[in-house]
Design an enzyme around this catalytic site. Structure first.
Site, mmCIF file in Angstrom:
data_model
loop_
_atom_site.group_PDB
_atom_site.id
_atom_site.type_symbol
_atom_site.label_atom_id
_atom_site.label_comp_id
_atom_site.label_asym_id
_atom_site.label_seq_id
_atom_site.Cartn_x
_atom_site.Cartn_y
_atom_site.Cartn_z
ATOM 1 N N LEU A 69 0.597 -1.108 -0.094
ATOM 2 C CA LEU A 69 -0.002 -0.170 0.097
ATOM 3 C C LEU A 69 0.798 1.328 -0.016
ATOM 4 C CD1 LEU A 69 -2.929 1.351 0.553
ATOM 5 C CD2 LEU A 69 -2.083 1.263 3.122
ATOM 6 N N CYS A 70 0.575 2.375 -0.870
ATOM 7 C CA CYS A 70 1.166 3.459 -0.720
ATOM 8 C C CYS A 70 -0.067 4.722 -1.003
ATOM 9 C CB CYS A 70 2.316 3.616 -1.699
ATOM 10 S SG CYS A 70 1.554 3.643 -3.539
ATOM 11 N N HIS A 71 0.298 5.852 -1.441
ATOM 12 C CA HIS A 71 -0.669 6.757 -1.777
ATOM 13 C C HIS A 71 -1.504 6.660 -2.991
ATOM 14 C CE1 HIS A 71 -1.616 11.509 -1.907
ATOM 15 N NE2 HIS A 71 -2.732 10.811 -1.524
ATOM 16 N N GLY A 73 -0.388 3.980 -5.566
ATOM 17 C CA GLY A 73 -0.291 2.654 -6.051
ATOM 18 C C GLY A 73 1.023 2.365 -6.966
ATOM 19 N N ILE A 98 -4.098 4.308 -0.807
ATOM 20 C CA ILE A 98 -4.650 4.435 0.553
ATOM 21 C C ILE A 98 -5.940 5.814 0.020
ATOM 22 C CG2 ILE A 98 -3.178 6.670 1.239
ATOM 23 C CD1 ILE A 98 -4.026 5.338 4.275
#
Length: 112
Positions: A69-71, A73, A98
């Site tokens: 998971l990041c901001h 993708g 996210i």
């Protein structure tokens, strides 16, 4: 390639991999302070910034499913590919990051 999983489909993906896994949040500390997903029964939440993954790879269990998971993708996609190239068999990218988590799964998670 690694699996692309929307936030709403994460539980089904984890179940298909054999059950409880890890959501690996690869964002930086200021991003974690801005918005984080809450702990949930279906997975363990681990936060390791993307640039620290190679040095901290031993902290992750290659036998467990890992959804990155990041901001949005992109970073999580790169980390997922790195994990897959280093012996992790069950790896996914949480598509949309996210941001999508907040929009599709849990609106209580702030957008930033």
């Amino acid at each position: 390639m690694i699996d692309q999983v929307r936030p709403t489909d994460l539980d089904a993906w984890l179940a298909a991999q054999g059950g409880r896994g890890v959501v690996l949040d690869v964002r930086e500390a200021p991003e974690l302070r801005a918005a984080s997903i809450p702990p949930q029964p279906g997975f363990e939440l681990v936060a390791i910034p993307m640039n620290e993954i190679p040095a901290r790879l031993g902290e992750l269990d290659a036998g467990k499913p890992v959804a990155c998971l990041c901001h949005h993708g992109a970073r999580s996609q790169r980390v997922g590919m790195f994990l897959a190239g280093n012996g992790f068999e069950h790896v996914a990218n949480i598509a949309g990051g996210i941001d999508a988590w907040s929009r599709e799964r849990d609106p209580s998670v702030p957008l930033y």
